[in-house]
Design a protein around this motif. Structure first.
Motif, short mmCIF file in Angstrom:
data_model
loop_
_atom_site.label_atom_id
_atom_site.label_comp_id
_atom_site.label_asym_id
_atom_site.label_seq_id
_atom_site.Cartn_x
_atom_site.Cartn_y
_atom_site.Cartn_z
N THR A 1 38.23 50.25 38.49
CA THR A 1 39.15 49.18 38.13
C THR A 1 39.54 49.29 36.66
O THR A 1 40.64 48.89 36.28
CB THR A 1 38.52 47.79 38.37
N GLN A 2 38.65 49.86 35.84
CA GLN A 2 39.01 50.06 34.44
C GLN A 2 40.00 51.22 34.29
O GLN A 2 40.96 51.13 33.54
CB GLN A 2 37.76 50.37 33.60
N VAL A 3 39.74 52.29 35.03
CA VAL A 3 40.58 53.48 34.89
C VAL A 3 42.02 53.18 35.31
O VAL A 3 42.98 53.58 34.65
CB VAL A 3 40.00 54.63 35.73
N PRO B 1 46.19 43.80 46.83
CA PRO B 1 47.31 42.87 46.94
C PRO B 1 48.11 43.07 48.23
O PRO B 1 48.25 44.21 48.67
CB PRO B 1 48.17 43.23 45.72
N LEU B 2 48.57 41.99 48.78
CA LEU B 2 49.33 42.00 50.04
C LEU B 2 48.59 42.75 51.13
O LEU B 2 49.19 43.45 51.92
CB LEU B 2 50.72 42.62 49.85
N ASP B 3 47.29 42.62 51.15
CA ASP B 3 46.45 43.28 52.17
C ASP B 3 46.57 44.79 52.16
O ASP B 3 46.24 45.45 53.15
CB ASP B 3 46.79 42.77 53.57
N SER B 4 47.01 45.37 51.05
CA SER B 4 47.21 46.81 51.04
C SER B 4 45.91 47.59 50.98
O SER B 4 45.88 48.78 51.24
CB SER B 4 48.11 47.22 49.87
N THR B 5 44.81 46.96 50.64
CA THR B 5 43.52 47.66 50.67
C THR B 5 42.57 47.01 51.67
O THR B 5 41.35 47.12 51.56
CB THR B 5 42.84 47.68 49.29
N LEU B 6 43.13 46.33 52.64
CA LEU B 6 42.31 45.65 53.63
C LEU B 6 41.81 46.66 54.65
O LEU B 6 42.34 46.75 55.76
CB LEU B 6 43.11 44.53 54.31
N LEU B 7 40.79 47.41 54.28
CA LEU B 7 40.21 48.37 55.22
C LEU B 7 39.54 47.62 56.36
O LEU B 7 39.13 46.47 56.21
CB LEU B 7 39.19 49.26 54.52
N TYR B 8 39.42 48.31 57.48
CA TYR B 8 38.88 47.68 58.69
C TYR B 8 37.53 47.02 58.43
O TYR B 8 37.31 45.86 58.78
CB TYR B 8 38.74 48.76 59.77
N TRP C 1 46.17 54.08 47.11
CA TRP C 1 46.04 55.43 46.57
C TRP C 1 44.97 55.54 45.51
O TRP C 1 44.35 56.59 45.35
CB TRP C 1 47.39 55.93 46.03
N THR C 2 44.70 54.46 44.81
CA THR C 2 43.57 54.52 43.87
C THR C 2 42.27 54.68 44.63
O THR C 2 41.37 55.40 44.19
CB THR C 2 43.49 53.26 42.98
N ILE D 1 55.23 58.34 28.72
CA ILE D 1 55.57 57.40 29.79
C ILE D 1 54.84 56.11 29.51
O ILE D 1 53.63 56.02 29.68
CB ILE D 1 55.15 57.95 31.16
N ASP D 2 55.56 55.12 29.03
CA ASP D 2 54.92 53.86 28.70
C ASP D 2 55.01 52.91 29.88
O ASP D 2 56.09 52.57 30.35
CB ASP D 2 55.59 53.22 27.47
N THR D 3 53.86 52.53 30.35
CA THR D 3 53.85 51.60 31.48
C THR D 3 52.64 50.70 31.35
O THR D 3 51.64 51.07 30.77
CB THR D 3 53.79 52.36 32.82
N ASP D 4 52.77 49.50 31.84
CA ASP D 4 51.58 48.65 31.88
C ASP D 4 51.40 48.05 33.27
O ASP D 4 50.86 46.97 33.42
CB ASP D 4 51.64 47.56 30.81
N THR D 5 51.87 48.78 34.30
CA THR D 5 51.54 48.29 35.64
C THR D 5 50.07 48.50 35.87
O THR D 5 49.47 49.45 35.39
CB THR D 5 52.27 49.06 36.76
N SER D 6 49.52 47.60 36.66
CA SER D 6 48.16 47.80 37.09
C SER D 6 48.21 48.51 38.44
O SER D 6 48.73 47.98 39.40
CB SER D 6 47.47 46.44 37.24
N TRP D 7 47.69 49.74 38.46
CA TRP D 7 47.76 50.54 39.69
C TRP D 7 46.97 49.89 40.80
O TRP D 7 47.28 50.05 41.97
CB TRP D 7 47.25 51.95 39.42
N ILE D 8 45.95 49.16 40.41
CA ILE D 8 45.11 48.50 41.41
C ILE D 8 45.76 47.24 41.92
O ILE D 8 45.58 46.85 43.07
CB ILE D 8 43.74 48.20 40.77
#
Lengths: 301, 448
Positions: free
Chosen positions: A127-129, A243-250, A160-161, A145-152
C-alpha cells in the motif's frame, strides 16, 4: 488377551498413527462435513442453523450481482497472475542456472520475497509502494511523469497491484524450476550446439519439453493458490474489496459474507462451489497436459 | 507419479478450503480463569465481608488512547474491588465485531461488551444480551442521576439491552483560520447546505478542499430526518422513505461537491485509515470534518490547534438534530457473573474518579452528578464539546429507533452505490432506484 495384543504388530502402527488419524477426523473431516451441512442452511451464528435446501446456491447463481463480480475479479486475477508469475520464475531460474561466483547468494536473495511474501507486512508495504505518495509515483516522477493517483485506490489499476504482488512472489516456483533445470543433462545442449542450434532454439526444443512436467506441477499448484488468495486483497483494500469491488476476490467476498454479515450458511455454500470449480479446473489442466507434457519414461502414463 | 500427484493436490486443496470455510469453531474458548490472589483474611465472624473471587471479561473497540485510559479505569476498579479480576479484550471497531461473531456461536461472549447502535438489534433481539431493567431497579446499576431519556437509548421495545455510556451529537468541525485566510466568512449556526457548497470555490482557489468525505450511513439518514423521513421503516422490513427524490437531492448535492473537486478523490480516500492522524482537516488540507461530538477532542489534539464547532446544516428543519448514545455497555446472556458486571457498569457511569480518567472520551457523561464534577476540570476544547451537547439537548428530538437487522449490509450497499455514482458508473436517479431495490431485498429477510 493382553499378550495377544502385544504381539499384534498392527496396534503399534495404530498407536503411532493415532495423532494423525485423530487430527484428521477432528480438524479436517468434521469441519468439512459440517461446512457441507451448513451450506444447506441459513446460519447466522446467533440462532441454530435452519435447513433451507438449495436456497443458498440458488441465490448465489441467480440473485447476487456481487457474487458474479467476485467470480470475474478472481478469474481475471488467476488468468493474469499465474502465467506471469510462472514466466517470471522460469526466467529468473534460467539466469540463476549459470555457474558464476556467488550464485548461492543471488538464489537466496531472489527467494526472499516468497519467504516473507504471504505476510501482512508485505501487503502493508504494497500500500505504501502504490499509494499516492508511494515509491511508484516517485519513480515515475524521476522520468518526468508527474502523477499523484493512488494505484491502489483506482478501480482500473487496483487489481493489477495485487497481480504485481503475486508475480513478485515467484520464489517457490523458481526454486522448483531451478531443480528441474539442473536435472536436464548437459549432453543434450552440447549435442544441439554441435548441430548448430542457437540458444533460442535450444530453449524451445530442449529446455521447455524436458521441463514440462515441472511446469505442469507449478501451474496446478499456483492456480490453486491463486484461487485461494486472500491476505493481500484483504489488507490492501482494508477488508472491503474496493474500490468499486475491483479487488473483491472470491475468498474475500466469502469472508465478508461470513464475518461482516454473519451469513455462515451462504459462505459455506460459496466455499463448496469454489472447491468444485477449482477441482474441475485442475482436472481440465491434467487432461490438456497429455498434449503438452513430455515424460521421459513413457511407461508411467 | 501422476496419480499420486493428483491425489495429493486434491487433498491439499480440500484441506485448505475446508479450513477456510469451517475452521472458525471456538477461538479463545480455553481462557484460563485467572484467580486473583485474595488478601488473606483473619477469621472473623462477619460473614458478609467475604467475597468470592470473580473474573470479568470485558471487550471494547477503540484506538490506542482509548485502550490506554480504559485499562487505567479497570486498574482503579480492581484496586477498589480486590475480589474482582478483569480480563480486557480490545480491538479496532471492525475487528471487535469479527472477534465477537465466533464467540456467539461458541456461547462464549465476554461478560461486558461495548455495544454500538448498529449491532444492538442483532445482538439484543436475537437473545444474546441480558435485559438490564432488573439491575437498574435493584440498585446494582445506580440510575439516580441519569435521565430516562438517556437510558431509553439502549432499549428495544421495553427491554434495556444496553447501557448508554455517553451522549453524542452530530457536528461539523471547521478550521476557522483556514477559512478566513482563504477569504471566506465563518458561517453562523443557521447555515444551510447551500452555504457549505458556496465555500467550495473559495477554498479551491487556495488548493484546499471542503472535507474528505461525509459518511453516507450517517449523513444521508440525517438529511432524511430533516425532511421528516426515516431511513428504515418501523418494522425494519423495508426502507422508511417512499420518495426517491430525497436520495436524488442529497446525492446530486454530494456529486456536485465531488465533481467540483471539493472532496477528497476516491482513490485517495480508499487509503485513509479513518484515524484523526491522517484526516484531511487535521493535516491542514480540508476546511472541515464531519462526525460525532466525542471525536472532536481527538481531532483538535492531533491537529494541535483549536477548531470551531457548528451544527450540521438542516439541524433546525423538523428538529432533525438528535442526541445519540455514543456507545453502550451490554451484559451477555451467557455471563455467569451478571451482578458483578452490572456493578462495573454502574461504577463506569457514576464514579467521579473514574470519569476523571475517561474525561468524556466516550461521549458526554450521562450522569448529571458526574457532568457537574467534571466541569471545572475540562480543557477549553473539552468545554466546547460539553457545551455543544448541552445546547443540542435543548434543540433536538428523539433519535430514530435502532437500525434493524441487516442494516450493516444496507449501510455498505449505500456506500457502494454512492461510489458508483461518484465514479459515473450510475446516474443519481438510477442509483436511487437500485439502492431501494437492493436494500429492500436485504431487509425483506426480517419479514416473519
Amino acid at each position: 488377551m493382553l499378550s495377544k495384543l502385544k504381539d499384534n504388530n498392527h496396534v503399534v502402527g495404530y498407536v503411532f498413527s493415532a495423532p494423525f488419524i485423530i487430527g484428521f477426523l477432528v480438524f479436517i473431516l468434521y469441519p468439512i462435513l459440517s461446512s457441507l451441512y451448513y451450506s444447506f442452511t441459513d446460519y447466522n451464528l446467533f440462532q441454530s442453523p435452519s435447513w433451507v435446501g438449495m436456497a443458498n446456491y440458488e441465490k448465489m447463481f441467480t440473485d447476487d450481482e456481487k457474487y458474479w463480480k467476485s467470480v470475474f475479479v478472481t478469474l481475471n486475477y488467476v488468468i493474469a497472475s499465474v502465467p506471469l508469475r510462472l514466466a517470471f520464475a522460469l526466467m529468473v531460474a534460467l539466469l540463476l542456472n549459470k555457474t558464476i561466483g556467488g550464485i548461492g547468494l543471488y538464489r537466496s536473495a531472489y527467494y526472499l520475497p516468497s519467504l516473507i511474501g504471504g505476510s501482512v507486512a508485505v501487503s502493508i508495504l504494497w500500500t505504501q509502494v502504490f499509494g499516492d505518495q508511494g515509491l511508484v509515483n516517485s519513480a515515475l516522477g524521476v522520468f518526468g511523469i508527474d502523477t499523484d493517483t493512488s494505484w491502489i485506490g483506482n478501480p482500473d489499476t487496483a487489481l493489477w497491484t495485487l497481480i504485481t504482488l503475486s508475480v513478485w512472489q515467484f520464489g517457490s516456483s523458481m526454486l522448483i524450476f531451478l531443480a528441474g533445470l539442473k536435472n536436464i543433462p548437459k549432453d543434450y545442449y552440447e549435442a544441439a550446439s554441435v548441430d548448430g542450434a542457437n540458444a533460442v532454439r535450444r530453449f524451445f526444443k530442449i529446455t521447455l519439453p524436458l521441463l514440462s512436467p515441472i511446469i505442469l506441477f507449478n501451474l496446478i499448484l499456483q492456480t490453486i493458490s491463486a484461487f485461494l488468495t486472500f491476505t493481500p486483497a484483504y489488507i490492501v483494500s482494508r477488508g472491503e474489496g474496493g474500490p468499486l469491488d475491483s479487488t473483491l476476490l472470491y475468498s474475500l467476498y466469502l469472508y465478508k459474507r461470513a464475518f461482516q454479515f454473519y451469513e455462515m450458511g451462504y459462505a459455506a455454500a460459496m466455499a463448496w462451489v469454489m472447491l468444485i470449480v477449482v477441482g474441475i479446473i485442475t482436472l481440465v489442466i491434467f487432461q490438456t497436459s497429455k498434449l503438452w507434457v513430455h515424460y521421459e519414461s513413457k511407461g508411467e502414463r | 507419479m501422476k496419480r499420486v500427484l493428483t491425489i495429493l493436490l486434491t487433498l491439499a486443496l480440500s484441506v485448505s478450503l475446508a479450513a477456510c470455510a469451517g475452521g472458525n469453531g471456538n477461538k479463545g474458548a480455553g481462557n484460563a480463569t485467572n484467580a486473583p490472589s485474595e488478601p488473606v483474611k483473619t477469621e472473623t465472624p462477619t460473614t458478609d465481608d467475604k467475597k468470592e473471587p470473580v473474573t470479568l471479561k470485558i471487550a471494547w473497540w477503540g484506538g490506542q488512547s482509548r485502550h490506554d485510559y480504559t485499562l487505567k479505569v479497570i486498574e482503579l476498579y480492581e484496586s477498589l474491588n480486590p475480589h474482582v479480576t478483569i480480563e480486557p479484550e480490545y480491538a479496532s471497531f471492525d475487528d471487535h465485531w469479527k472477534k465477537l461473531a465466533p464467540k456467539v456461536a461458541a456461547n462464549n461472549l465476554p461478560d461486558i461488551i461495548q455495544m454500538d447502535i448498529s449491532y444492538l438489534s442483532q445482538y439484543g433481539s436475537l437473545g444474546q444480551l441480558e435485559d438490564l431493567t432488573p439491575y437498574t431497579q435493584n440498585g446494582a446499576i445506580d440510575i439516580s442521576n441519569i435521565s430516562e431519556a438517556a437510558i431509553s437509548g439502549g432499549k428495544i421495545g421495553n427491554e434495556l439491552f444496553a447501557f448508554n455510556l455517553g451522549s453524542n451529537a452530530l457536528l461539523s468541525v471547521i478550521d476557522k483560520d483556514m477559512l478566513e485566510k482563504a477569504g471566506g466568512t465563518m458561517p453562523t449556526q443557521d447555515w444551510t447546505w447551500d452555504d457549505f457548497t458556496a465555500l467550495g470555490p473559495v477554498l479551491k482557489a487556495q488548493g484546499k478542499i471542503l472535507t474528505q468525505d461525509l459518511r453516507h450511513d450517517v449523513f444521508f439518514p440525517f438529511y432524511l430526518r430533516g425532511k421528516n423521513q426515516l431511513m428504515y421503516a418501523a418494522d425494519g422490513t423495508s426502507l422508511g422513505y417512499d420518495d426517491d427524490k430525497y436520495f436524488i437531492d442529497f446525492y446530486n448535492m454530494y456529486k456536485g461537491w465531488y465533481d467540483n473537486g471539493n472532496l477528497l478523490s476516491l482513490d485517495k480516500l480508499a487509503q485513509k485509515k479513518g484515524t484523526p492522524e491522517d484526516g484531511e482537516l487535521e493535516l491542514g488540507n480540508a476546511v472541515s470534518t464531519w462526525g460525532w461530538s466525542n471525536q472532536y477532542i481527538l481531532s483538535s489534539t492531533v491537529a494541535k490547534r483549536p477548531f470551531e464547532i457548528l451544527p450540521v446544516p438542516g439541524w433546525n428543519e423538523n428538529k432533525a438534530l438528535f442526541l445519540k448514545p455514543s456507545m453502550y455497555f451490554s451484559i451477555s446472556k451467557n455471563s455467569k457473573v451478571k451482578d458483578e458486571a452490572a456493578k462495573f457498569i454502574s461504577f463506569w457511569v457514576n464514579d467521579v474518579e473514574a470519569n476523571k480518567i475517561i474525561m468524556g472520551e466516550r461521549g458526554v457523561p450521562v450522569s448529571s452528578a458526574v457532568k457537574e464534577a467534571l466541569k471545572p476540570l475540562l480543557t477549553p476544547e473539552q468545554t466546547k464539546v460539553f457545551d455543544y451537547v448541552a445546547w443540542a439537548e435543548q434543540n433536538s428530538s428523539q433519535m430514530n429507533p435502532p437500525n434493524p437487522i441487516g442494516a450493516v449490509e444496507v449501510d455498505k450497499l449505500l456506500k457502494d452505490t454512492a461510489e458508483q455514482i461518484l465514479y459515473n458508473k450510475l446516474s443519481v436517479a438510477d442509483g436511487a432506484a437500485k439502492f431501494r431495490l437492493d436494500a429492500n431485498k436485504i431487509l425483506a429477510a426480517n419479514k416473519k
